[in-house]
Design a protein around this motif. Structure first.
Motif, PDB file in Angstrom:
ATOM      1  N   THR A 147       2.007  -3.722   4.725  1.00  0.00           N
ATOM      2  CA  THR A 147       2.213  -2.380   5.344  1.00  0.00           C
ATOM      3  C   THR A 147       3.747  -2.217   5.992  1.00  0.00           C
ATOM      4  O   THR A 147       3.959  -1.125   6.741  1.00  0.00           O
ATOM      5  CB  THR A 147       1.122  -2.188   6.531  1.00  0.00           C
ATOM      6  OG1 THR A 147       1.159  -3.295   7.233  1.00  0.00           O
ATOM      7  CG2 THR A 147      -0.393  -2.095   5.636  1.00  0.00           C
TER       8      THR A 147
ATOM      9  N   ASP B 115      -9.964  -0.365  -0.027  1.00  0.00           N
ATOM     10  CA  ASP B 115      -9.957  -1.213   1.434  1.00  0.00           C
ATOM     11  C   ASP B 115     -10.836  -2.279   1.141  1.00  0.00           C
ATOM     12  O   ASP B 115     -12.139  -2.193   0.750  1.00  0.00           O
ATOM     13  CB  ASP B 115     -10.223  -0.445   2.686  1.00  0.00           C
ATOM     14  CG  ASP B 115      -9.098   0.578   2.825  1.00  0.00           C
ATOM     15  OD1 ASP B 115      -8.119   0.519   2.433  1.00  0.00           O
ATOM     16  OD2 ASP B 115      -9.431   1.682   3.390  1.00  0.00           O
ATOM     17  N   GLY B 116     -10.480  -3.637   1.273  1.00  0.00           N
ATOM     18  CA  GLY B 116     -11.032  -4.746   1.227  1.00  0.00           C
ATOM     19  C   GLY B 116     -10.788  -5.357  -0.049  1.00  0.00           C
ATOM     20  O   GLY B 116     -11.065  -6.656  -0.376  1.00  0.00           O
TER      21      GLY B 116
ATOM     22  N   ALA C 111      -3.650   3.335  -3.645  1.00  0.00           N
ATOM     23  CA  ALA C 111      -4.945   3.410  -2.966  1.00  0.00           C
ATOM     24  C   ALA C 111      -5.744   4.122  -4.011  1.00  0.00           C
ATOM     25  O   ALA C 111      -6.990   3.954  -3.653  1.00  0.00           O
ATOM     26  CB  ALA C 111      -4.763   4.234  -1.669  1.00  0.00           C
TER      27      ALA C 111
ATOM     28  N   ASN D  23     -13.757 -11.201  -2.126  1.00  0.00           N
ATOM     29  CA  ASN D  23     -13.147  -9.459  -2.357  1.00  0.00           C
ATOM     30  C   ASN D  23     -12.559  -9.200  -3.810  1.00  0.00           C
ATOM     31  O   ASN D  23     -12.744  -8.487  -4.288  1.00  0.00           O
ATOM     32  CB  ASN D  23     -12.122  -9.554  -1.303  1.00  0.00           C
ATOM     33  CG  ASN D  23     -12.538  -9.314   0.093  1.00  0.00           C
ATOM     34  OD1 ASN D  23     -13.651  -9.290   0.279  1.00  0.00           O
ATOM     35  ND2 ASN D  23     -11.466  -9.269   0.936  1.00  0.00           N
TER      36      ASN D  23
ATOM     37  N   PHE E  64      -2.948  -6.088   2.010  1.00  0.00           N
ATOM     38  CA  PHE E  64      -2.067  -4.903   1.977  1.00  0.00           C
ATOM     39  C   PHE E  64      -0.660  -5.539   2.697  1.00  0.00           C
ATOM     40  O   PHE E  64      -0.684  -5.761   3.872  1.00  0.00           O
ATOM     41  CB  PHE E  64      -2.415  -3.585   2.199  1.00  0.00           C
ATOM     42  CG  PHE E  64      -3.616  -2.769   1.496  1.00  0.00           C
ATOM     43  CD1 PHE E  64      -3.076  -2.694  -0.070  1.00  0.00           C
ATOM     44  CD2 PHE E  64      -4.914  -2.799   1.846  1.00  0.00           C
ATOM     45  CE1 PHE E  64      -4.066  -2.235  -0.737  1.00  0.00           C
ATOM     46  CE2 PHE E  64      -5.611  -2.117   0.884  1.00  0.00           C
ATOM     47  CZ  PHE E  64      -5.444  -1.977  -0.356  1.00  0.00           C
TER      48      PHE E  64
ATOM     49  N   LYS F  47       0.692  -1.153  -0.031  1.00  0.00           N
ATOM     50  CA  LYS F  47      -0.155   0.172  -0.071  1.00  0.00           C
ATOM     51  C   LYS F  47       0.832   1.387   0.004  1.00  0.00           C
ATOM     52  O   LYS F  47       1.092   1.677   0.970  1.00  0.00           O
ATOM     53  CB  LYS F  47      -1.003  -0.084   1.237  1.00  0.00           C
ATOM     54  CG  LYS F  47      -2.005   0.980   1.033  1.00  0.00           C
ATOM     55  CD  LYS F  47      -3.055   0.697   2.213  1.00  0.00           C
ATOM     56  CE  LYS F  47      -4.348   1.702   2.001  1.00  0.00           C
ATOM     57  NZ  LYS F  47      -5.398   1.418   2.955  1.00  0.00           N
TER      58      LYS F  47
END
Length: 365
Positions: free
Chosen positions: A313, A306-307, A301, A337, A311, A296
């Protein structure tokens, strides 16, 4: 009946990208909105460029006069050739719009042409993230002669605006969602390895990829990695370390169909990134309904909600291995998803949708 505007398209085919990847479909889609003529260098253009480069080298050797290098250290002979051809064609006939698909690669000397292109709108796409500009490019407004700059991420848009570019618009990169499509439903077999695809070379985090393979070497779950990396880009120590793993398979020069087949039969896309604006691999994997584990960073993004994905991180291999293991343990959730991401990609990021947005900007002149 409204007469369609005439557009001169400055584009190049990238050797490691096929006709369905990258910006190639954009040029085809623009035909529905403009009368498009593509820049095609001829023999005279090639002779002019050769003479110009030879004269610059001669002056440098005999007179000590440095050659003009341009603002971008990666600008090369091919970029100059495209600009020379575009200048010739724009002098020979009127175009309402001149559109550069890759400003960083193909826009330098053409800025001088604005003095006689009073009635022509000049626009183009900027591909690089803010860190690239800080590292390689001048802080000057190098696109001052460009009426509209299209940035492929919101962070890139903000940086170019702060650098003095008056008209920078964010328009997402597109994907050929009619070509990159899901195949059969994905399932995990208890006795079969997890098939993982990694694709690309620009701003990929090969260090994290290598560290992740080292961690997974002792994991109970067996993974097979399919690395689609051009041979010219396999020049890091990490690539040699990756090649020492017997569960890593290498691909280069694959056709679009072969690439799509990899996406369709894989269980996961694994894409650790150093930075990003748009990313072809992310868009193509989403269009294929492939569950993803992706960094991410940068403009990710702007494309991956999100979802939509799992990700990364953190930059270490243990974190990445844990995210891969979570994805395997929760694969039904990940596939659901990915199906939702596919639907959104097809409705919002398919090339006809994105091209219509680009065309609206170019016609608003």
């Amino acid at each position: 009946m409204t007469t369609q505007q005439r557009l001169l398209l400055v584009s190049a085919r990238w050797d490691h990208l096929g006709g369905h990847s990258g910006l190639a479909p954009l040029g085809e889609q623009l035909d529905a909105h403009f009368v498009v003529q593509r820049v095609v260098p001829n023999l005279v253009d090639k002779l002019r460029v050769g003479a110009r480069l030879a004269w610059g080298m001669l002056r440098e050797r005999l007179l000590g006069t440095p050659r003009r290098r341009g603002w971008n250290p990666f600008y090369n002979r091919h970029g100059l050739l495209l600009e020379t051809a575009a200048r010739r064609m724009a002098q020979a006939q009127h175009f309402d719009v001149i559109f550069f698909e890759a400003l960083e690669d193909h826009f330098d000397a053409f800025a001088d042409a604005r003095q006689w292109l009073k009635r022509t709108y000049v626009a183009g796409v900027s591909h690089q993230p803010p860190a690239w500009w800080r590292l390689y490019a001048s802080s000057d407004n190098v696109f001052a002669a460009v009426d509209t700059v299209i940035a492929l991420s919101r962070p890139a848009q903000a940086y170019l605006q702060q650098s003095g570019h008056a008209n920078v618009q964010f328009v997402p990169h597109g994907v050929d969602a009619d070509f990159f499509t899901p195949a059969a439903p994905r399932t995990l077999a208890a006795d079969a390895p997890i098939e993982v695809v990694f694709c690309g070379q620009w701003l990929r985090d090969f260090q994290q990829l290598s560290d992740t393979l080292d961690v997974l070497a002792t994991a109970p779950q067996r993974y097979t990695f399919h690395l689609v990396v051009p041979k010219f880009a396999r020049n890091f120590e990490q690539h040699y370390r990756l090649a020492q793993h017997d569960n890593v398979h290498w691909y280069a020069g694959v056709t679009d169909t072969a690439l799509r087949d990899l996406y369709q039969r894989a269980h996961l896309l694994f894409l650790p990134l150093v930075d990003a604006t748009a990313n072809n691999s992310v868009l193509e994997a989403m269009a294929c309904g492939l569950p993803m584990v992706v960094s991410k960073v940068g403009g990710v993004a702007d494309y991956v909600a999100d979802g939509d994905a799992v990700f990364l991180t953190a930059k270490d291999g243990r974190h990445a291995a844990d995210q891969l293991a979570w994805s395997v343990d929760n694969y039904a959730t990940c596939t659901a998803n990915a199906e939702r991401a596919r639907s959104r990609t097809a409705s919002q990021l398919a090339w006809p949708v994105i091209t219509a947005r680009v065309a609206a900007l170019l016609r608003a002149t």
